[in-house]
Design a protein around this motif. Structure first.
Motif, PDB file in Angstrom:
ATOM      1  N   HIS A  28       0.827  -1.207   0.000  1.00  0.00           N
ATOM      2  CA  HIS A  28       0.000   0.000   0.000  1.00  0.00           C
ATOM      3  C   HIS A  28       0.864   1.261   0.000  1.00  0.00           C
ATOM      4  CE1 HIS A  28      -3.486   2.531   0.803  1.00  0.00           C
ATOM      5  NE2 HIS A  28      -2.819   3.092   1.784  1.00  0.00           N
ATOM      6  N   ARG A  29       2.049   1.177   0.626  1.00  0.00           N
ATOM      7  CA  ARG A  29       2.925   2.348   0.727  1.00  0.00           C
ATOM      8  C   ARG A  29       3.795   2.554  -0.514  1.00  0.00           C
ATOM      9  NH1 ARG A  29       3.617   0.320   6.127  1.00  0.00           N
ATOM     10  NH2 ARG A  29       5.595  -0.635   5.498  1.00  0.00           N
ATOM     11  N   HIS A  30       3.813   1.576  -1.420  1.00  0.00           N
ATOM     12  CA  HIS A  30       4.685   1.664  -2.591  1.00  0.00           C
ATOM     13  C   HIS A  30       3.852   1.684  -3.878  1.00  0.00           C
ATOM     14  CE1 HIS A  30       7.522   0.235   0.471  1.00  0.00           C
ATOM     15  NE2 HIS A  30       8.487   0.695  -0.306  1.00  0.00           N
ATOM     16  N   PRO A  31       4.395   2.263  -4.926  1.00  0.00           N
ATOM     17  CA  PRO A  31       3.709   2.214  -6.224  1.00  0.00           C
ATOM     18  C   PRO A  31       3.513   0.766  -6.675  1.00  0.00           C
ATOM     19  CG  PRO A  31       5.538   3.783  -6.261  1.00  0.00           C
ATOM     20  CD  PRO A  31       5.659   3.027  -4.987  1.00  0.00           C
ATOM     21  N   ARG A  32       2.505   0.544  -7.516  1.00  0.00           N
ATOM     22  CA  ARG A  32       2.189  -0.814  -7.957  1.00  0.00           C
ATOM     23  C   ARG A  32       3.378  -1.466  -8.665  1.00  0.00           C
ATOM     24  NH1 ARG A  32      -3.403  -1.551 -11.017  1.00  0.00           N
ATOM     25  NH2 ARG A  32      -4.015  -0.739  -8.950  1.00  0.00           N
ATOM     26  N   ARG A  33       4.154  -0.669  -9.379  1.00  0.00           N
ATOM     27  CA  ARG A  33       5.293  -1.237 -10.111  1.00  0.00           C
ATOM     28  C   ARG A  33       6.371  -1.783  -9.177  1.00  0.00           C
ATOM     29  NH1 ARG A  33       5.739   4.295 -10.383  1.00  0.00           N
ATOM     30  NH2 ARG A  33       7.666   5.206  -9.537  1.00  0.00           N
ATOM     31  N   GLU A  34       6.317  -1.410  -7.899  1.00  0.00           N
ATOM     32  CA  GLU A  34       7.298  -1.881  -6.923  1.00  0.00           C
ATOM     33  C   GLU A  34       6.723  -2.955  -6.000  1.00  0.00           C
ATOM     34  OE1 GLU A  34       8.854   1.425  -4.794  1.00  0.00           O
ATOM     35  OE2 GLU A  34       9.493   2.513  -6.586  1.00  0.00           O
ATOM     36  N   ALA A  35       5.640  -3.592  -6.421  1.00  0.00           N
ATOM     37  CA  ALA A  35       4.938  -4.548  -5.549  1.00  0.00           C
ATOM     38  C   ALA A  35       5.829  -5.718  -5.142  1.00  0.00           C
ATOM     39  CB  ALA A  35       3.681  -5.063  -6.250  1.00  0.00           C
ATOM     40  N   VAL A  36       6.606  -6.232  -6.091  1.00  0.00           N
ATOM     41  CA  VAL A  36       7.474  -7.380  -5.784  1.00  0.00           C
ATOM     42  C   VAL A  36       8.536  -6.978  -4.765  1.00  0.00           C
ATOM     43  CG1 VAL A  36       9.146  -9.009  -6.709  1.00  0.00           C
ATOM     44  CG2 VAL A  36       7.081  -8.468  -8.020  1.00  0.00           C
ATOM     45  N   HIS A  37       9.161  -5.830  -4.985  1.00  0.00           N
ATOM     46  CA  HIS A  37      10.167  -5.334  -4.049  1.00  0.00           C
ATOM     47  C   HIS A  37       9.547  -5.076  -2.676  1.00  0.00           C
ATOM     48  CE1 HIS A  37      13.442  -2.985  -2.340  1.00  0.00           C
ATOM     49  NE2 HIS A  37      12.560  -2.035  -2.058  1.00  0.00           N
ATOM     50  N   ALA A  38       8.350  -4.506  -2.653  1.00  0.00           N
ATOM     51  CA  ALA A  38       7.685  -4.198  -1.383  1.00  0.00           C
ATOM     52  C   ALA A  38       7.398  -5.475  -0.598  1.00  0.00           C
ATOM     53  CB  ALA A  38       6.381  -3.434  -1.654  1.00  0.00           C
ATOM     54  N   GLU A  39       6.957  -6.525  -1.300  1.00  0.00           N
ATOM     55  CA  GLU A  39       6.672  -7.784  -0.613  1.00  0.00           C
ATOM     56  C   GLU A  39       7.950  -8.408  -0.061  1.00  0.00           C
ATOM     57  OE1 GLU A  39       4.806 -12.251  -1.383  1.00  0.00           O
ATOM     58  OE2 GLU A  39       4.433 -10.636  -2.819  1.00  0.00           O
ATOM     59  N   LEU A  40       9.016  -8.412  -0.847  1.00  0.00           N
ATOM     60  CA  LEU A  40      10.284  -8.983  -0.387  1.00  0.00           C
ATOM     61  C   LEU A  40      10.794  -8.242   0.836  1.00  0.00           C
ATOM     62  CD1 LEU A  40      12.658 -10.914  -0.801  1.00  0.00           C
ATOM     63  CD2 LEU A  40      13.670  -9.211  -2.333  1.00  0.00           C
ATOM     64  N   HIS A  41      10.722  -6.908   0.795  1.00  0.00           N
ATOM     65  CA  HIS A  41      11.187  -6.101   1.923  1.00  0.00           C
ATOM     66  C   HIS A  41      10.366  -6.408   3.172  1.00  0.00           C
ATOM     67  CE1 HIS A  41      12.735  -2.667   4.148  1.00  0.00           C
ATOM     68  NE2 HIS A  41      11.482  -2.344   4.434  1.00  0.00           N
ATOM     69  N   ALA A  42       9.054  -6.512   3.034  1.00  0.00           N
ATOM     70  CA  ALA A  42       8.186  -6.772   4.181  1.00  0.00           C
ATOM     71  C   ALA A  42       8.480  -8.132   4.804  1.00  0.00           C
ATOM     72  CB  ALA A  42       6.723  -6.691   3.755  1.00  0.00           C
ATOM     73  N   ARG A  43       8.671  -9.143   3.958  1.00  0.00           N
ATOM     74  CA  ARG A  43       8.930 -10.488   4.491  1.00  0.00           C
ATOM     75  C   ARG A  43      10.296 -10.558   5.172  1.00  0.00           C
ATOM     76  NH1 ARG A  43       5.100 -14.058   3.097  1.00  0.00           N
ATOM     77  NH2 ARG A  43       3.731 -13.527   1.341  1.00  0.00           N
ATOM     78  N   GLN A  44      11.298  -9.906   4.605  1.00  0.00           N
ATOM     79  CA  GLN A  44      12.614  -9.883   5.241  1.00  0.00           C
ATOM     80  C   GLN A  44      12.562  -9.139   6.572  1.00  0.00           C
ATOM     81  OE1 GLN A  44      15.019  -8.130   2.129  1.00  0.00           O
ATOM     82  NE2 GLN A  44      15.611 -10.134   1.314  1.00  0.00           N
ATOM     83  N   HIS A  45      11.862  -8.014   6.586  1.00  0.00           N
ATOM     84  CA  HIS A  45      11.721  -7.223   7.814  1.00  0.00           C
ATOM     85  C   HIS A  45      11.007  -8.040   8.887  1.00  0.00           C
ATOM     86  CE1 HIS A  45      10.463  -3.052   9.617  1.00  0.00           C
ATOM     87  NE2 HIS A  45      11.176  -3.780  10.437  1.00  0.00           N
ATOM     88  N   TYR A  46       9.943  -8.719   8.494  1.00  0.00           N
ATOM     89  CA  TYR A  46       9.173  -9.537   9.434  1.00  0.00           C
ATOM     90  C   TYR A  46      10.038 -10.656  10.018  1.00  0.00           C
ATOM     91  CZ  TYR A  46       5.328 -12.458  11.172  1.00  0.00           C
ATOM     92  OH  TYR A  46       4.496 -13.212  11.963  1.00  0.00           O
ATOM     93  N   ASP A  47      10.768 -11.361   9.148  1.00  0.00           N
ATOM     94  CA  ASP A  47      11.599 -12.470   9.617  1.00  0.00           C
ATOM     95  C   ASP A  47      12.675 -11.988  10.582  1.00  0.00           C
ATOM     96  OD1 ASP A  47      10.140 -14.198   8.065  1.00  0.00           O
ATOM     97  OD2 ASP A  47      11.602 -14.295   6.432  1.00  0.00           O
ATOM     98  N   TRP A  48      13.264 -10.848  10.286  1.00  0.00           N
ATOM     99  CA  TRP A  48      14.305 -10.294  11.151  1.00  0.00           C
ATOM    100  C   TRP A  48      13.723  -9.905  12.505  1.00  0.00           C
ATOM    101  CZ3 TRP A  48      17.408  -5.162  10.005  1.00  0.00           C
ATOM    102  CH2 TRP A  48      18.476  -5.069  10.914  1.00  0.00           C
ATOM    103  N   MET A  49      12.565  -9.256  12.482  1.00  0.00           N
ATOM    104  CA  MET A  49      11.934  -8.848  13.728  1.00  0.00           C
ATOM    105  C   MET A  49      11.565 -10.061  14.589  1.00  0.00           C
ATOM    106  SD  MET A  49       8.976  -8.388  15.588  1.00  0.00           S
ATOM    107  CE  MET A  49       7.643  -8.583  14.416  1.00  0.00           C
ATOM    108  N   VAL A  50      11.024 -11.103  13.969  1.00  0.00           N
ATOM    109  CA  VAL A  50      10.649 -12.311  14.707  1.00  0.00           C
ATOM    110  C   VAL A  50      11.891 -12.985  15.294  1.00  0.00           C
ATOM    111  CG1 VAL A  50       9.714 -14.642  14.451  1.00  0.00           C
ATOM    112  CG2 VAL A  50       8.501 -12.703  13.460  1.00  0.00           C
ATOM    113  N   GLU A  51      12.990 -12.978  14.546  1.00  0.00           N
ATOM    114  CA  GLU A  51      14.235 -13.579  15.045  1.00  0.00           C
ATOM    115  C   GLU A  51      14.757 -12.819  16.263  1.00  0.00           C
ATOM    116  OE1 GLU A  51      18.792 -14.578  13.521  1.00  0.00           O
ATOM    117  OE2 GLU A  51      17.255 -13.967  12.077  1.00  0.00           O
ATOM    118  N   VAL A  52      14.754 -11.491  16.195  1.00  0.00           N
ATOM    119  CA  VAL A  52      15.214 -10.686  17.326  1.00  0.00           C
ATOM    120  C   VAL A  52      14.302 -10.899  18.531  1.00  0.00           C
ATOM    121  CG1 VAL A  52      15.544  -8.319  18.164  1.00  0.00           C
ATOM    122  CG2 VAL A  52      16.309  -8.949  15.871  1.00  0.00           C
ATOM    123  N   ARG A  53      13.007 -10.920  18.289  1.00  0.00           N
ATOM    124  CA  ARG A  53      12.031 -11.140  19.361  1.00  0.00           C
ATOM    125  C   ARG A  53      12.261 -12.498  20.021  1.00  0.00           C
ATOM    126  NH1 ARG A  53       7.078 -13.810  19.361  1.00  0.00           N
ATOM    127  NH2 ARG A  53       5.428 -12.973  20.727  1.00  0.00           N
ATOM    128  N   GLY A  54      12.475 -13.543  19.202  1.00  0.00           N
ATOM    129  CA  GLY A  54      12.702 -14.875  19.747  1.00  0.00           C
ATOM    130  C   GLY A  54      13.960 -14.943  20.602  1.00  0.00           C
TER     131      GLY A  54
END
Length: 259
Positions: A65-91
């Motif tokens: 939602h925060r990125h242009p449609r043409r950057e959808a793939v990049h936005a998804e990759l960034h979100a998943r990497q960010h999520y995985d990193w946050m979960v790892e730190v939390r764990g």
């Protein structure tokens, strides 16, 4: 009598060690000690200790939602990497806190109510029963240093000492950002003029710790922060909005929330 709610004195470094829900126990009804029942209706005693990161698909949707449609793939990759990193730190934080409890022969807490009993076992709260079994007197001692409280090995103590120095640098950075926000609007750079005592007051640190924190910040070239001292004044050139985006919080964040 209506409570005069305020924040208990606390050493900021506890934010790195304690479950996120500890913040409920930092809000106190005026002078201490006080009855535990003063928290009833404010503290969710049965809630879980650690923040729920939510579903990764929600992170992906917000990122797209925060990125242009043409950057959808990049936005998804960034979100998943960010999520995985946050979960790892939390764990890692959950495991480390549990290890500290086990070394002290304290039950690992799972609810906010159990956390209060656990922190009392560490000496971060005084809980005194005087006949009212379900309503003891409570006095926070969160101002104690983790180095004095936690059962750390020699190597862990060295790591904690360095981490506390980093904590102070972040607190100084937050203070610099606050002062920069009060200056005239300039897109790429903002000029801050203050003195060490004034900066220390905004940071909530002693003057010498503020001086060290500012020096540590200045040594981080990727921040682009330039400061010059002299004549009792400090003049800072703050890269903007990069500095604001790097230190957007108002107090020291838990590690997983700083990812």
């Amino acid at each position: 009598m209506t409570p005069r709610w305020q924040r208990a004195a606390m050493m900021p470094s506890w934010t790195r060690w304690l479950p996120c829900s500890y913040v409920y126990l930092t809000v106190v009804p005026g002078p201490v000690p006080f009855r535990r029942s003063a928290w009833n209706g404010l503290v969710p005693w049965d809630d879980a200790l650690w923040c729920d990161p939510g579903d990764v698909e929600d992170w992906v949707a917000r990122s797209r939602h925060r990125h242009p449609r043409r950057e959808a793939v990049h936005a998804e990759l960034h979100a998943r990497q960010h999520y995985d990193w946050m979960v790892e730190v939390r764990g890692a934080r959950i495991e480390l806190f549990g290890e500290m409890c086990r070394r002290r022969d304290l039950p690992v807490p799972h609810t906010v109510g159990e956390l209060l009993a656990c922190l009392a076992g560490f000496g971060l709260f005084e809980v005194v029963h005087d006949g009212a079994a379900d309503d003891p007197w409570v006095r926070p001692r969160l101002d104690r240093d983790p180095l004095e409280v936690l059962p750390l090995s020699a190597e862990e103590r060295e790591l904690e000492t360095r981490a506390q120095r980093d904590d102070r640098a972040v607190l100084v950075a937050i203070a610099v950002r606050r002062l920069a926000q009060r200056t005239g609007r300039r897109w790429r750079r903002r000029q801050v003029s203050t003195n060490l005592a004034g900066l220390a007051e905004v940071a909530g640190l002693p003057v010498e710790q503020t001086r060290q924190g500012l020096t540590d910040l200045g040594g981080l070239a990727d921040l682009g922060l330039d400061w010059r001292g002299g004549d009792g004044r400090i003049r800072l050139t703050v890269p903007w909005p990069d500095f604001r985006l790097r230190f957007p919080f108002d107090e020291l964040p838990a590690p997983e929330h700083a990812v």
